[in-house]
Scaffold this motif. Structure first.
Motif: not given
Length: 215
Positions: A152-171
């Protein structure tokens, strides 16, 4: 016939002339070297004096002109004429959002800064949270599959104004072997954008991803 003897006076005159001429010749021969020596000494002295002649020193350089007192006085007057800022002006510089007329001299229009584009919101701050509209499953690592291990992996990321995944990293991850497949998969996900005050904004997201051999 024998010549007659000369009278004694003639003999004396003749002898005096001969002696006089001899003395005169001797004096000439004596005076000639003396005159040459004197002339040589005079020439040597003049030559020595000319060799040790020291030229006069050059004149001193001209002194620089004194500074213009009028220009200095003008600069001092300009510095003295600059007024110190008033208390109202200092307040305006420290509080740029002030509005109205300050001291009857000038006024600034009231404005409000709401730069939502540069802000990133938590889910609880939004009017509408992002929703996944396209998912990609992670590739199960072969070593973990052969070993029969789940993860099991928990991912942290940001969803921008266009719905794209940005700055993804493994938490967090149960095993590091699952981190890379989860990271590659989450970067391909697509979301609806989060909404705040009627505008699409950036949103912080966390997404768990499970690796299981059981179907």
């Amino acid at each position: 016939m024998k010549p007659k003897d000369s009278p004694p006076r003639l003999k004396e005159k003749h002898s005096s002339a001969i002696y006089g001429s001899l003395i005169f010749s001797l004096l000439i021969f004596l005076l000639l070297p003396i005159t040459q020596w004197l002339s040589f000494r005079r020439d040597s002295t003049s030559h020595i004096i000319s060799d040790v002649y020291i030229p006069p020193p050059p004149p001193p350089p001209p002194e620089p002109p004194p500074p213009d007192e009028e220009e200095e006085e003008e600069e001092l007057e300009l510095e003295e004429e600059r007024p110190l800022p008033s208390l109202d002006q200092l307040d305006l510089a420290m509080n740029p959002n002030l509005s109205g007329n300050l001291g009857g001299e000038f006024g600034l229009p009231e404005f409000k800064v709401t730069d939502l584009d540069s802000m990133i919101f938590e889910l609880e701050e939004l009017d509408e949270i992002p929703k996944a509209i396209s998912r990609v499953s992670p590739i199960y690592p072969n070593t973990m599959r052969r070993a029969g291990l789940n993860g099991r992996v928990v991912m942290f990321f940001i969803v921008d104004e266009k719905g794209m995944v940005k700055n993804a990293r493994v938490e967090s991850a149960s095993n590091p072997a699952f981190s890379r497949p989860a990271l590659d998969a989450i970067r391909k996900w697509r979301f609806t954008a989060g909404v705040k005050d009627g505008r699409k904004v950036k949103t912080k997201m966390r997404q768990p991803m499970t690796f299981s051999l059981q179907r």
